[in-house]
Write an enzyme that holds these catalytic residues in place. Structure first.
Site, PDB file in Angstrom:
ATOM      1  CG  HIS A 244      -2.066   0.971   1.069  1.00  0.00           C
ATOM      2  ND1 HIS A 244      -1.967   2.299   1.381  1.00  0.00           N
ATOM      3  CD2 HIS A 244      -3.314   0.778   0.578  1.00  0.00           C
ATOM      4  CE1 HIS A 244      -3.121   2.892   1.108  1.00  0.00           C
ATOM      5  NE2 HIS A 244      -3.953   1.995   0.617  1.00  0.00           N
ATOM      6  CD  GLU A 303      -9.042  -3.818  -3.434  1.00  0.00           C
ATOM      7  OE1 GLU A 303     -10.053  -4.287  -2.863  1.00  0.00           O
ATOM      8  OE2 GLU A 303      -9.095  -2.983  -4.336  1.00  0.00           O
TER       9      GLU A 303
HETATM   10  N1  ACO Z   1       3.890  -7.643  -4.914  1.00  0.00           N
HETATM   11  C1  ACO Z   1       5.187  -7.635  -5.187  1.00  0.00           C
HETATM   12  N2  ACO Z   1       5.985  -6.565  -5.082  1.00  0.00           N
HETATM   13  C2  ACO Z   1       5.421  -5.452  -4.655  1.00  0.00           C
HETATM   14  C3  ACO Z   1       4.068  -5.366  -4.333  1.00  0.00           C
HETATM   15  C4  ACO Z   1       3.298  -6.525  -4.477  1.00  0.00           C
HETATM   16  N3  ACO Z   1       2.003  -6.529  -4.187  1.00  0.00           N
HETATM   17  N4  ACO Z   1       3.778  -4.112  -3.946  1.00  0.00           N
HETATM   18  C5  ACO Z   1       4.895  -3.409  -4.035  1.00  0.00           C
HETATM   19  N5  ACO Z   1       5.898  -4.213  -4.458  1.00  0.00           N
HETATM   20  C6  ACO Z   1       7.285  -3.851  -4.652  1.00  0.00           C
HETATM   21  C7  ACO Z   1       7.515  -3.108  -5.944  1.00  0.00           C
HETATM   22  O1  ACO Z   1       7.826  -3.980  -6.999  1.00  0.00           O
HETATM   23  C8  ACO Z   1       8.666  -2.215  -5.572  1.00  0.00           C
HETATM   24  O2  ACO Z   1       9.849  -2.953  -5.589  1.00  0.00           O
HETATM   25  P1  ACO Z   1      11.235  -2.277  -6.025  1.00  0.00           P
HETATM   26  O3  ACO Z   1      11.426  -1.104  -5.123  1.00  0.00           O
HETATM   27  O4  ACO Z   1      12.226  -3.358  -5.825  1.00  0.00           O
HETATM   28  O5  ACO Z   1      11.044  -1.855  -7.447  1.00  0.00           O
HETATM   29  C9  ACO Z   1       8.372  -1.859  -4.120  1.00  0.00           C
HETATM   30  O6  ACO Z   1       7.625  -2.959  -3.605  1.00  0.00           O
HETATM   31  C10 ACO Z   1       7.574  -0.588  -3.921  1.00  0.00           C
HETATM   32  O7  ACO Z   1       6.587  -0.517  -4.886  1.00  0.00           O
HETATM   33  P2  ACO Z   1       5.940   0.847  -5.338  1.00  0.00           P
HETATM   34  O8  ACO Z   1       5.497   0.691  -6.731  1.00  0.00           O
HETATM   35  O9  ACO Z   1       6.784   2.026  -4.989  1.00  0.00           O
HETATM   36  O10 ACO Z   1       4.726   0.900  -4.372  1.00  0.00           O
HETATM   37  P3  ACO Z   1       3.495   1.824  -4.588  1.00  0.00           P
HETATM   38  O11 ACO Z   1       3.336   2.605  -3.346  1.00  0.00           O
HETATM   39  O12 ACO Z   1       3.526   2.601  -5.824  1.00  0.00           O
HETATM   40  O13 ACO Z   1       2.377   0.747  -4.793  1.00  0.00           O
HETATM   41  C11 ACO Z   1       0.542  -0.595  -4.714  1.00  0.00           C
HETATM   42  C12 ACO Z   1       1.311   0.515  -3.989  1.00  0.00           C
HETATM   43  C13 ACO Z   1       0.154  -0.087  -6.117  1.00  0.00           C
HETATM   44  C14 ACO Z   1      -0.724  -0.871  -3.936  1.00  0.00           C
HETATM   45  C15 ACO Z   1       1.434  -1.851  -4.812  1.00  0.00           C
HETATM   46  O14 ACO Z   1       1.772  -2.312  -3.540  1.00  0.00           O
HETATM   47  C16 ACO Z   1       0.777  -2.944  -5.628  1.00  0.00           C
HETATM   48  O15 ACO Z   1       0.898  -2.954  -6.859  1.00  0.00           O
HETATM   49  N6  ACO Z   1       0.042  -3.907  -4.954  1.00  0.00           N
HETATM   50  C17 ACO Z   1      -0.638  -4.946  -5.680  1.00  0.00           C
HETATM   51  C18 ACO Z   1      -1.978  -4.419  -6.232  1.00  0.00           C
HETATM   52  C19 ACO Z   1      -3.009  -4.179  -5.125  1.00  0.00           C
HETATM   53  O16 ACO Z   1      -3.128  -4.951  -4.180  1.00  0.00           O
HETATM   54  N7  ACO Z   1      -3.784  -3.095  -5.309  1.00  0.00           N
HETATM   55  C20 ACO Z   1      -4.806  -2.685  -4.339  1.00  0.00           C
HETATM   56  C21 ACO Z   1      -4.282  -1.594  -3.465  1.00  0.00           C
HETATM   57  S1  ACO Z   1      -5.409  -1.137  -2.195  1.00  0.00           S
HETATM   58  C22 ACO Z   1      -6.498  -0.082  -2.920  1.00  0.00           C
HETATM   59  O17 ACO Z   1      -6.200   0.608  -3.851  1.00  0.00           O
HETATM   60  C23 ACO Z   1      -7.848  -0.013  -2.441  1.00  0.00           C
END
Ligand code: ACO
Length: 361
Positions: A244, A303
């Site tokens: 998140h 989620e």
């Molecule tokens: N699975 C694997 N790796 C992940 C995940 C995940 N679910 N979430 C983040 N990471 C990793 C990224 O690859 C990144 O790695 P890196 O730094 O080595 O490149 C690091 O963790 C940080 O990721 P960001 O993209 O900076 O995180 P951001 O804050 O942009 O993303 C998000 C948040 C979009 C929710 C992300 O965690 C994600 O894609 N989760 C999966 C989708 C999801 O569950 N969405 C629902 C969110 S809740 C809502 O909106 C109601």
């Protein structure tokens, strides 16, 4: 500045506060656990809208019932072209037919719309006739009845009501920001809600729960959670339902929904084994993410248990984002009104990093 505007304050709001460090969500002065499962969605919608329309009643039950009946008239416009689309695209098209406005009636119609249209689309896509709303029922009870054409159990109604309240508002998330940007141009509530719905549709926001069911089914089939998860990460996939932008600890909404899922599983037709399996997968993902991304705190988000709850309520995974919209629409409307009544046109700046015209010699 970062690409994702992290930590940029783009609005003052009285609506909700997401305390990412402490895993706390406050909605108009209440902690989430004082609302979820304690107050109905209709009460929480009234709480969110209080002061943003003249004379908002304390509970919006009969008004919302009447709005469901009003918007059901649009269901006659459900043609085969729309039914070939995903439920969220069909919902977006149907909501786009509602007139724009800034008044309470427009707000009620927009709040009724995802409930009425989603139930009708899901039924029509499986060859069943839409079921007309019953204005005398509570919103959650009527949603389940319109979906199934039979009354839902009190436990199912309570679970859906808890879900709708849990997701009704969440600070300046992507869909709410989109709604506020559109509202700031004074385009009207329907336009703002459509902007919110369009942003919600993406897999990084409200589109995650459908793929979570695919993930759980894939893992169940492979019979090796660890290997499946590692393979997915090696492919560069994100594991849906984890991570998140704001919460550095566990998402408090995940706990509210996990409790609701467990209550449903304990009912006579519940599936406790499905919940136990999901808990095993959750722990495996958390362990692997901790090892793979040691500098990050990637925790379960709302989620993951949304997927299990909506599956237990017999919503098809393709419609999960629409059910999210049934709750979040109340927040979009409150934010849109707050933006219009107290804010200015949102118009940020960008930094030009392209080439400059060559100066003729
Ligand atoms: N699975 C694997 N790796 C992940 C995940 C995940 N679910 N979430 C983040 N990471 C990793 C990224 O690859 C990144 O790695 P890196 O730094 O080595 O490149 C690091 O963790 C940080 O990721 P960001 O993209 O900076 O995180 P951001 O804050 O942009 O993303 C998000 C948040 C979009 C929710 C992300 O965690 C994600 O894609 N989760 C999966 C989708 C999801 O569950 N969405 C629902 C969110 S809740 C809502 O909106 C109601």
């Amino acid at each position: 500045m970062t690409n994702g505007l992290d930590d940029v304050i783009a609005a003052d709001t009285v609506l909700s506060e997401v305390d990412g460090e402490n895993g706390r969500l406050i909605i108009r002065g209440f902690d989430l656990d004082q609302l979820a499962g304690q107050k109905t969605f209709e009460e929480v919608a009234a709480l969110l809208w209080d002061g943003f329309f003249p004379d908002v009643p304390q509970v919006l039950a009969s008004e919302l019932g009447a709005a469901r009946v009003r918007v059901f008239q649009e269901v006659s416009g459900l043609d085969t072209g729309l039914l070939d689309r995903s439920p969220v695209e069909a919902l977006r098209a149907l909501m786009g037919r509602l007139p724009d406005g800034d008044d309470l009636q427009t707000a009620l119609n927009l709040t009724a719309a995802p409930a009425v249209f989603t139930a009708a689309v899901v039924r029509a896509q499986s060859g069943q006739a839409p079921v007309a709303p019953d204005a005398t029922l509570g919103h959650a009870a009527d949603i389940l009845r319109m979906l199934r054409n039979s009354p839902a159990s009190p436990a199912e109604i309570a679970a859906l009501d808890t879900y709708l309240t849990t997701v009704c508002d969440h600070g300046l998330n992507a869909s709410t920001f989109a709604a506020r940007v559109v509202a700031s141009t004074q385009a009207g509530l329907t336009s703002a809600a459509l902007a919110g719905l369009s942003a919600l549709k993406g897999p990084l926001h409200g589109g995650a729960p459908g793929p979570i069911i695919d993930m759980l089914d894939g893992i169940a089939e492979s019979q090796d959670a660890k290997a499946w998860i590692l393979e997915a990460l090696d492919r560069g996939d994100r594991l849906m339902g984890f991570g998140h932008r704001v919460y550095q600890v566990r998402d408090p909404r995940a706990d509210a929904l996990k409790a609701a899922v467990q209550r449903l599983a304990a009912e006579p037709n519940g599936r406790p084994s499905r919940v136990a399996f999901a808990e095993t997968v959750e722990q495996a993902v958390l362990d692997i993410l901790k090892a793979r991304k040691p500098g990050r705190s990637l925790q379960t988000n709302v989620e993951f248990y949304t997927a299990l709850l909506l599956e237990a309520l017999a919503f098809p995974p393709a419609a999960f984002t629409c059910v999210f919209a049934m709750g979040r629409v109340a927040g979009w409307i409150a934010h849109a009104r707050e933006q219009v009544t107290g804010g200015r046109l949102i118009r940020p700046a960008s930094r030009y990093v392209g080439p400059w015209p060559k100066i003729a010699a």
